[in-house]
Design a protein around this motif. Structure first.
Motif: not given
Length: 324
Positions: A155-173
């Motif tokens: 989870a990464l912050v980008h707005r006040p008290k809001e986040s967006f999410f990443l699912v990292p993989q070797a071939e794609k994110v």
């Protein structure tokens, strides 16, 4: 459609002015706020006008994000890699800020082109700090690896008290945005805009762009995320980033585009709302003009009535006129 620029224009203007006028002793104490509640503070004292203090306050992070020492993970390393010996990180930072850096303006190189490049990089401190975790994940994607000791769902912050999410993989994110808006009209416009945004991706000219999906419910990749982080009233947008999207200079553009995606959508929603209001006002004005043209000309009819003269007839003349 407009794309937001990474450098802060006001910060770049102040830095450029100070570098070009080092011999002039001035005192600065400037505060300003930019979109998504990123606040800046610049200080320059008369005693040593070659030293500049730059403080940055980031959006308030929600509970699911990871901050280390008040900064996103990897931010310190990203600052050192971007600015080197040009800046010194003060610990602790100024009260109310996440980061305070001391800049020695006399250390800027004499080469004008290199100097301008550094100034633009300094004015992009928001991208360097907030985008550090995302850049780390995408750098490993370009190598077709996954960063060690990293969670399955980030989870990464980008707005006040809001986040967006990443699912990292070797071939794609996989990058997922819960889209939230406060105004009911904005919710309707944003939902329509995002659905059209997804459809536009399917045009032949955008075959190389990242895959884009919109859904009203959370994607299955968000299983395990906190419930409060999944309360999205305008649905969820999912991007699939492949290694070809982060090769070479594409990395910076991809990081900034993802980091400001919500601001990008908000900007176009407000522009659409303003455009519709303008069209409605013009339509109302044209209807009022049509109604005004349809009204009878009362002044002219009254004037014609007043210009007519009447002759009073006697009783004898009236009887003779009736017989005739």
């Amino acid at each position: 459609m407009i794309l937001l620029q990474s450098p802060s224009r006001f910060l770049l203007q102040i830095l450029s002015n100070r570098v070009q006028n080092l011999d002039k002793a001035v005192e600065l104490d400037n505060h300003w706020v930019e979109f998504d509640d990123v606040r800046y503070h610049i200080q320059v004292s008369m005693k040593n006008s070659r030293l500049l203090l730059l403080s940055v306050s980031l959006p308030t992070p929600p509970a699911e994000t990871i901050f280390v020492g008040g900064l996103p993970f990897g931010a310190i390393e990203a600052i050192k890699a971007a600015y080197g010996l040009l800046v010194k990180i003060l610990d602790p930072p100024r009260d109310g800020f996440n980061l305070t850096m001391k800049l020695d303006l006399s250390k800027f190189p004499p080469d004008e082109e290199y100097k301008n490049t550094l100034l633009v990089k300094l004015a992009s401190v928001r991208e360097v700090v907030l985008g550090a975790p995302l850049r780390l994940v995408l750098k490993h994607l370009s190598l077709r690896t996954v960063a060690p000791d990293i969670d399955r769902l980030i989870a990464l912050v980008h707005r006040p008290k809001e986040s967006f999410f990443l699912v990292p993989q070797a071939e794609k994110v996989i990058v997922m945005f819960p889209m939230r808006f406060n105004d009911s009209i904005d919710i309707v416009l944003a939902t329509s805009f995002l659905q059209e945004f997804v459809e536009a991706r399917r045009t032949p000219g955008l075959n190389n762009a990242p895959s884009c999906l919109w859904s009203p419910s959370p994607p299955r990749e968000l299983k395990g995320a906190p419930e409060e982080a999944l309360s999205a009233n305008a649905g969820f947008v999912t991007f699939v980033i492949f290694p070809r999207h982060v090769e070479g200079k594409k990395l910076d553009r991809t990081v900034w585009s993802l980091l400001t995606f919500h601001a990008y959508v908000s900007y176009h929603v407000k522009c659409s709302e303003g455009f519709m209001h303008t069209r409605m006002r013009r339509r109302v004005e044209s209807l009022i003009e049509a109604l005004d043209r349809a009204k009878p000309d009362l002044d002219r009819s009254k004037k014609n009535a007043q210009s007519k003269s009447f002759k009073r007839l006697s009783l004898k003349e009236a009887k003779s006129n009736s017989k005739s």
